[in-house]
Structures are given as C-alpha cells and as structure tokens.
Design a protein around this motif. Structure first.
Motif, short mmCIF file in Angstrom:
data_model
loop_
_atom_site.label_atom_id
_atom_site.label_comp_id
_atom_site.label_asym_id
_atom_site.label_seq_id
_atom_site.Cartn_x
_atom_site.Cartn_y
_atom_site.Cartn_z
N THR A 158 0.85 -1.20 0.00
CA THR A 158 0.00 0.00 0.00
C THR A 158 0.88 1.24 0.00
N ILE A 218 -3.19 0.38 -3.92
CA ILE A 218 -3.02 -0.98 -3.42
C ILE A 218 -2.44 -1.81 -4.56
N LEU A 270 -5.01 6.16 -2.01
CA LEU A 270 -4.43 4.92 -1.50
C LEU A 270 -4.27 3.98 -2.69
#
Length: 145
Positions: A65, A74, A72
């Motif tokens: 992450t 991922i 964000l």
C-alpha cells in the motif's frame, strides 16, 4: 470555624455521590457503534472468509500500500497481473462507523486506486475481497493514515 469529623464525612460522601453522578452522565453520553449491524448473519458466513484467506495464502505474496496525494494505491501480488480481478476494498475504522470507506473495483493490472477523504486520519484496517477466475481471495492489512 472548625469542622468536626461529622462534616468531613458528609463532605466525602457528597463528593463520592457527585463523582458517581458525573460518571453516569458521561457514560450515558458516549457514542458507540456496533462493528456490524447484522453481525450474526455475517458470522454464519465467515467460513467463506476463512477459505478466501487460505486461497490468498496459497497464491503467495503480500499487498503493498502506498499513500500518495490523497489516494491509497493498493498493489496486489504479482500473480494477479494480466488477470481480470474484481472485488471490494473496505477501509474499516474501529472507533467510528461514519469514517469507513468502501469501493467496488475491477482491475487488470493488479493495482487498485482509492481516493481518500480529507477527514480520514487514524488507524484503519484494509479489508480486501477479490475474485479471480471464480476463486475468492481475502486480504487484511493495518494502515495508518
């Protein structure tokens, strides 16, 4: 004027009663959220999560992450590259249900981009549910925003 022991006992008693009343008032004004509204039905379905965790462990690799400019990012394990992956990313905040954030996604490059809200600060748990080729996967990771 000098106080005798009877006044001292009365003062201690009144201070104790005032303290108990104050604590009862503070306890009644505290806000608390249930972790889930329908926790019993979700508990019955938890075997699916256990199986998905086992699938994720067999698949190998970990999530990466990155927090960048209010997003964000991922990164899924390399085995998800060039595969059609769909699922749900859920940022769970234990202290306040209103700070939770969920996003449904589809990805072919093993990367998920979630836009974060500006008020999101604190310790979150990322709960990632994926499906690739009909097989379910589940990842969970602690994140500090």
């Amino acid at each position: 004027m000098k106080f005798n022991w009877g006044y001292k006992i009365l003062f201690v008693y009144l201070a104790f009663v005032a303290g108990i009343i104050f604590l009862a008032f503070k306890a009644s004004t505290q806000k608390f959220d249930l972790v889930q509204q329908d926790y019993y039905a979700d508990e019955l379905k938890y075997q699916h999560v256990i199986d998905a965790k086992a699938n994720a462990k067999l698949e190998g690799g970990d999530l990466t992450t990155i927090i960048n400019n209010g997003h964000l990012i991922i990164q899924l394990p390399a085995t998800f590259n060039a595969a059609m992956v769909k699922g749900t990313a859920h940022l769970y905040y234990a202290a306040d249900e209103t700070k939770d954030l969920s996003k449904n996604f589809t990805s072919t490059n093993a990367q998920i981009d979630m836009e974060l809200l500006t008020k999101m600060k604190g310790n979150y748990t990322l709960k990632l549910t994926l499906e690739k080729s009909g097989v379910s996967y589940y990842y969970e990771q602690k994140i500090t925003l």
